[in-house]
Design a protein around this motif. Structure first.
Motif, PDB file in Angstrom:
ATOM      1  N   SER A 341       0.850  -1.194   0.000  1.00 42.84           N
ATOM      2  CA  SER A 341       0.000   0.000   0.000  1.00 42.84           C
ATOM      3  C   SER A 341       0.877   1.232   0.000  1.00 42.84           C
ATOM      4  O   SER A 341       2.099   1.156  -0.043  1.00 42.84           O
ATOM      5  CB  SER A 341      -0.921  -0.003   1.230  1.00 42.84           C
ATOM      6  OG  SER A 341      -0.139   0.019   2.417  1.00 42.84           O
ATOM      7  N   GLY A 342       0.229   2.398   0.080  1.00 43.30           N
ATOM      8  CA  GLY A 342       0.966   3.635   0.227  1.00 43.30           C
ATOM      9  C   GLY A 342       1.511   4.177  -1.077  1.00 43.30           C
ATOM     10  O   GLY A 342       1.062   3.841  -2.168  1.00 43.30           O
ATOM     11  N   ASP A 343       2.506   5.057  -0.935  1.00 43.77           N
ATOM     12  CA  ASP A 343       3.034   5.778  -2.085  1.00 43.77           C
ATOM     13  C   ASP A 343       3.687   4.870  -3.110  1.00 43.77           C
ATOM     14  O   ASP A 343       3.695   5.181  -4.302  1.00 43.77           O
ATOM     15  CB  ASP A 343       4.041   6.833  -1.619  1.00 43.77           C
ATOM     16  CG  ASP A 343       3.372   7.998  -0.916  1.00 43.77           C
ATOM     17  OD1 ASP A 343       2.218   8.289  -1.248  1.00 43.77           O
ATOM     18  OD2 ASP A 343       3.997   8.594  -0.038  1.00 43.77           O
ATOM     19  N   ALA A 344       4.265   3.752  -2.679  1.00 39.40           N
ATOM     20  CA  ALA A 344       4.911   2.849  -3.637  1.00 39.40           C
ATOM     21  C   ALA A 344       3.916   2.378  -4.695  1.00 39.40           C
ATOM     22  O   ALA A 344       4.208   2.389  -5.893  1.00 39.40           O
ATOM     23  CB  ALA A 344       5.525   1.653  -2.916  1.00 39.40           C
ATOM     24  N   MET A 345       2.729   1.975  -4.265  1.00 38.28           N
ATOM     25  CA  MET A 345       1.729   1.499  -5.213  1.00 38.28           C
ATOM     26  C   MET A 345       1.151   2.653  -6.028  1.00 38.28           C
ATOM     27  O   MET A 345       0.750   2.471  -7.182  1.00 38.28           O
ATOM     28  CB  MET A 345       0.626   0.745  -4.481  1.00 38.28           C
ATOM     29  CG  MET A 345       1.113  -0.519  -3.763  1.00 38.28           C
ATOM     30  SD  MET A 345       2.182  -1.575  -4.774  1.00 38.28           S
ATOM     31  CE  MET A 345       1.100  -2.006  -6.129  1.00 38.28           C
ATOM     32  N   GLU A 346       1.096   3.854  -5.445  1.00 38.60           N
ATOM     33  CA  GLU A 346       0.649   5.029  -6.201  1.00 38.60           C
ATOM     34  C   GLU A 346       1.635   5.327  -7.333  1.00 38.60           C
ATOM     35  O   GLU A 346       1.231   5.651  -8.453  1.00 38.60           O
ATOM     36  CB  GLU A 346       0.538   6.243  -5.269  1.00 38.60           C
ATOM     37  CG  GLU A 346      -0.585   6.146  -4.277  1.00 38.60           C
ATOM     38  CD  GLU A 346      -1.652   7.186  -4.530  1.00 38.60           C
ATOM     39  OE1 GLU A 346      -1.431   8.113  -5.321  1.00 38.60           O
ATOM     40  OE2 GLU A 346      -2.726   7.047  -3.924  1.00 38.60           O
ATOM     41  N   ILE A 347       2.916   5.229  -7.036  1.00 40.31           N
ATOM     42  CA  ILE A 347       3.941   5.464  -8.051  1.00 40.31           C
ATOM     43  C   ILE A 347       3.809   4.445  -9.176  1.00 40.31           C
ATOM     44  O   ILE A 347       3.834   4.787 -10.364  1.00 40.31           O
ATOM     45  CB  ILE A 347       5.342   5.417  -7.417  1.00 40.31           C
ATOM     46  CG1 ILE A 347       5.544   6.628  -6.506  1.00 40.31           C
ATOM     47  CG2 ILE A 347       6.431   5.381  -8.495  1.00 40.31           C
ATOM     48  CD1 ILE A 347       6.778   6.559  -5.644  1.00 40.31           C
ATOM     49  N   LEU A 348       3.659   3.177  -8.806  1.00 39.06           N
ATOM     50  CA  LEU A 348       3.532   2.124  -9.813  1.00 39.06           C
ATOM     51  C   LEU A 348       2.277   2.319 -10.656  1.00 39.06           C
ATOM     52  O   LEU A 348       2.322   2.197 -11.889  1.00 39.06           O
ATOM     53  CB  LEU A 348       3.506   0.759  -9.133  1.00 39.06           C
ATOM     54  CG  LEU A 348       3.360  -0.454 -10.048  1.00 39.06           C
ATOM     55  CD1 LEU A 348       4.501  -0.510 -11.058  1.00 39.06           C
ATOM     56  CD2 LEU A 348       3.309  -1.742  -9.230  1.00 39.06           C
ATOM     57  N   ALA A 349       1.147   2.647 -10.019  1.00 43.14           N
ATOM     58  CA  ALA A 349      -0.096   2.847 -10.756  1.00 43.14           C
ATOM     59  C   ALA A 349       0.009   4.025 -11.716  1.00 43.14           C
ATOM     60  O   ALA A 349      -0.439   3.958 -12.862  1.00 43.14           O
ATOM     61  CB  ALA A 349      -1.256   3.060  -9.778  1.00 43.14           C
ATOM     62  N   GLY A 350       0.614   5.131 -11.268  1.00 47.32           N
ATOM     63  CA  GLY A 350       0.783   6.287 -12.138  1.00 47.32           C
ATOM     64  C   GLY A 350       1.692   6.003 -13.309  1.00 47.32           C
ATOM     65  O   GLY A 350       1.434   6.443 -14.438  1.00 47.32           O
ATOM     66  N   TYR A 351       2.756   5.249 -13.051  1.00 47.28           N
ATOM     67  CA  TYR A 351       3.702   4.906 -14.113  1.00 47.28           C
ATOM     68  C   TYR A 351       3.039   4.019 -15.167  1.00 47.28           C
ATOM     69  O   TYR A 351       3.179   4.252 -16.370  1.00 47.28           O
ATOM     70  CB  TYR A 351       4.907   4.199 -13.500  1.00 47.28           C
ATOM     71  CG  TYR A 351       6.012   3.887 -14.474  1.00 47.28           C
ATOM     72  CD1 TYR A 351       6.842   4.891 -14.962  1.00 47.28           C
ATOM     73  CD2 TYR A 351       6.242   2.588 -14.907  1.00 47.28           C
ATOM     74  CE1 TYR A 351       7.867   4.614 -15.852  1.00 47.28           C
ATOM     75  CE2 TYR A 351       7.268   2.294 -15.790  1.00 47.28           C
ATOM     76  CZ  TYR A 351       8.073   3.312 -16.267  1.00 47.28           C
ATOM     77  OH  TYR A 351       9.085   3.033 -17.151  1.00 47.28           O
ATOM     78  N   ARG A 352       2.325   3.019 -14.725  1.00 47.20           N
ATOM     79  CA  ARG A 352       1.603   2.160 -15.659  1.00 47.20           C
ATOM     80  C   ARG A 352       0.576   2.951 -16.467  1.00 47.20           C
ATOM     81  O   ARG A 352       0.470   2.809 -17.691  1.00 47.20           O
ATOM     82  CB  ARG A 352       0.882   1.053 -14.898  1.00 47.20           C
ATOM     83  CG  ARG A 352       1.758  -0.078 -14.392  1.00 47.20           C
ATOM     84  CD  ARG A 352       0.903  -1.021 -13.580  1.00 47.20           C
ATOM     85  NE  ARG A 352       1.612  -2.231 -13.170  1.00 47.20           N
ATOM     86  CZ  ARG A 352       1.132  -3.095 -12.290  1.00 47.20           C
ATOM     87  NH1 ARG A 352      -0.046  -2.871 -11.727  1.00 47.20           N
ATOM     88  NH2 ARG A 352       1.818  -4.173 -11.972  1.00 47.20           N
ATOM     89  N   ALA A 353      -0.206   3.768 -15.756  1.00 48.15           N
ATOM     90  CA  ALA A 353      -1.274   4.520 -16.428  1.00 48.15           C
ATOM     91  C   ALA A 353      -0.703   5.473 -17.468  1.00 48.15           C
ATOM     92  O   ALA A 353      -1.249   5.604 -18.572  1.00 48.15           O
ATOM     93  CB  ALA A 353      -2.089   5.286 -15.387  1.00 48.15           C
ATOM     94  N   GLY A 354       0.392   6.170 -17.132  1.00 41.90           N
ATOM     95  CA  GLY A 354       0.993   7.095 -18.085  1.00 41.90           C
ATOM     96  C   GLY A 354       1.484   6.396 -19.334  1.00 41.90           C
ATOM     97  O   GLY A 354       1.318   6.894 -20.453  1.00 41.90           O
ATOM     98  N   ASN A 355       2.090   5.222 -19.165  1.00 41.34           N
ATOM     99  CA  ASN A 355       2.568   4.466 -20.323  1.00 41.34           C
ATOM    100  C   ASN A 355       1.418   3.940 -21.175  1.00 41.34           C
ATOM    101  O   ASN A 355       1.475   3.989 -22.407  1.00 41.34           O
ATOM    102  CB  ASN A 355       3.452   3.299 -19.856  1.00 41.34           C
ATOM    103  CG  ASN A 355       4.870   3.728 -19.547  1.00 41.34           C
ATOM    104  OD1 ASN A 355       5.550   4.325 -20.375  1.00 41.34           O
ATOM    105  ND2 ASN A 355       5.329   3.451 -18.339  1.00 41.34           N
ATOM    106  N   LEU A 356       0.367   3.449 -20.534  1.00 39.89           N
ATOM    107  CA  LEU A 356      -0.788   2.963 -21.284  1.00 39.89           C
ATOM    108  C   LEU A 356      -1.460   4.092 -22.053  1.00 39.89           C
ATOM    109  O   LEU A 356      -1.864   3.933 -23.212  1.00 39.89           O
ATOM    110  CB  LEU A 356      -1.786   2.293 -20.341  1.00 39.89           C
ATOM    111  CG  LEU A 356      -1.359   0.935 -19.780  1.00 39.89           C
ATOM    112  CD1 LEU A 356      -2.284   0.519 -18.644  1.00 39.89           C
ATOM    113  CD2 LEU A 356      -1.346  -0.127 -20.874  1.00 39.89           C
ATOM    114  N   ALA A 357      -1.574   5.249 -21.419  1.00 40.98           N
ATOM    115  CA  ALA A 357      -2.187   6.394 -22.086  1.00 40.98           C
ATOM    116  C   ALA A 357      -1.363   6.862 -23.270  1.00 40.98           C
ATOM    117  O   ALA A 357      -1.894   7.253 -24.316  1.00 40.98           O
ATOM    118  CB  ALA A 357      -2.375   7.543 -21.089  1.00 40.98           C
ATOM    119  N   ALA A 358      -0.037   6.813 -23.120  1.00 41.96           N
ATOM    120  CA  ALA A 358       0.848   7.312 -24.177  1.00 41.96           C
ATOM    121  C   ALA A 358       0.914   6.375 -25.374  1.00 41.96           C
ATOM    122  O   ALA A 358       1.378   6.777 -26.449  1.00 41.96           O
ATOM    123  CB  ALA A 358       2.251   7.530 -23.618  1.00 41.96           C
TER     124      ALA A 358
END
Length: 367
Positions: A341-358
């Motif tokens: 949980s916490g910021d580590a999973m937020e970082i991973l989720a944001g990184y995945r989402a940005g790559n998928l969007a791009a």
């Protein structure tokens, strides 16, 4: 209504939203970020707890995501020290030590060092920081952890140089905007730190200060300077947010802050537009891909039909149908949330989402 078109629109400016916008922007997409405020940065210190990475093996992308976040913070002038494979101890305002993997440099400086003599400097008018309690507790805790270091309480007063109620955000704002105040603060701290190798102060060193500016202040002081986060609002967390926000603006992300997204229009399996509650009349944002990174607000925007997301982070209905092919929900999967949980999973989720969007290059791409 005003209408704006982008390749990628990110909703939310927490950790996952900022990272998603940064990832999309590096691929030369035309990116917008819309948010009501700084998300969880107002509560957090900017540190990543070591325990968050105990289950980091759940995703091979974790190390890559953390590296991107560190590179982004470095470019923004708010570098994070440490790495996810090691735990370091940093003190808290409760007088104990927490295991941290990554932390802003001004907090990282507080790591216990064998042989060091550290002054914990309170501010008489600031009630949320008890230097006597912390010095006593930290000496005891350091001994238990095997650190040969000492902590001594000292106090300064800002009554003569700071009018009105004293809070950490007010001091930090004055630190940002008033060179004369910074000079007086250096003088007061210099007296209190005489004979010490290091000084620990509450989180007051500016809401916008870069690492270079803090290093200059430290040189003027003449000893190593560290911060301890106090109760929210977190000055160190907001400083990291402000540095990242400014960095996104510098690399071309169009920023819309202060007004909520009130409606996501979905039709025939596609997200057509976002309606933003701007003053006077709503503003319309259109994106070839939309990233929802607003936590619980993301689910609220999708309505009662939303029942999770697939492996490509697209929102699903209870029946398993994709709600919109060009929508990405920046959150971790249920099994990942169970493990970490916490910021580590937020970082991973944001990184995945940005790559998928791009991956979908839209009609509005820059250059």
């Amino acid at each position: 209504m005003d209408s704006h078109c982008f390749d990628v629109v990110v909703v939310g400016a927490g950790t996952s939203g900022l990272i998603a916008a940064g990832v999309a922007a590096r691929t030369n997409q035309k990116v917008a970020l819309v948010a009501t405020g700084p998300g969880g940065f107002v509560l957090g210190s900017g540190c990543l707890q070591a325990k968050e990475f105990i289950h980091a093996h759940i995703s091979p992308s974790m190390g890559e995501a953390i590296t991107f976040f560190q590179e982004m913070a470095q470019a923004a002038g708010g570098p994070l020290e440490g790495n996810i494979s090691e735990m370091h101890y940093l003190p808290t305002i409760l007088g104990d030590f927490q295991g941290v993997a990554l932390a802003p440099r001004s907090l990282w400086n507080a790591e216990p060092r064998n042989g060091s003599r550290t002054a914990i400097i309170g501010i008489r008018e600031l009630s949320c920081f008890d230097e006597n309690f912390m010095a006593e507790r930290m000496n005891e805790q350091a001994r238990r952890l095997g650190f040969a270091c000492t902590y001594t309480s000292r106090q300064i007063s800002l009554a003569q140089i700071f009018g009105g109620p004293v809070t950490t955000p007010r001091i930090a704002t004055r630190f940002d905007n008033d060179p004369g105040f910074r000079s007086e603060l250096v003088k007061a701290l210099r007296l209190a730190t005489s004979g010490f190798e290091r000084a620990v102060v509450p989180g007051i060193l500016g809401l916008h200060s870069s690492a270079q500016q803090l290093a200059q202040f430290e040189r003027e002081l003449g000893c190593s300077l560290c911060e301890l986060p106090t109760l929210p609002p977190s000055v160190s967390g907001l400083r990291l947010f402000n540095r990242l926000w400014s960095y996104l603006h510098e690399i071309g992300v169009e920023l819309f802050q202060g007004f909520p997204v009130q409606k996501v229009q979905i039709h025939d399996g596609s997200c057509l537009e976002l309606q933003v509650a701007s003053p006077g009349h709503p503003m319309i944002l259109r994106g070839e891909c939309v990233v929802l990174a607003a936590g619980q607000d993301s689910a609220a925007l999708l309505g009662t039909e939303f029942a999770g997301h697939d492996e490509r982070m697209r929102p699903l209905t209870a029946g398993g149908s994709v709600m919109a092919w060009n929508l990405v929900v920046a959150e971790s999967s249920p099994h990942e949330r169970a493990d970490s949980s916490g910021d580590a999973m937020e970082i991973l989720a944001g990184y995945r989402a940005g790559n998928l969007a791009a991956e979908t290059r839209g009609h509005y791409a820059a250059g």
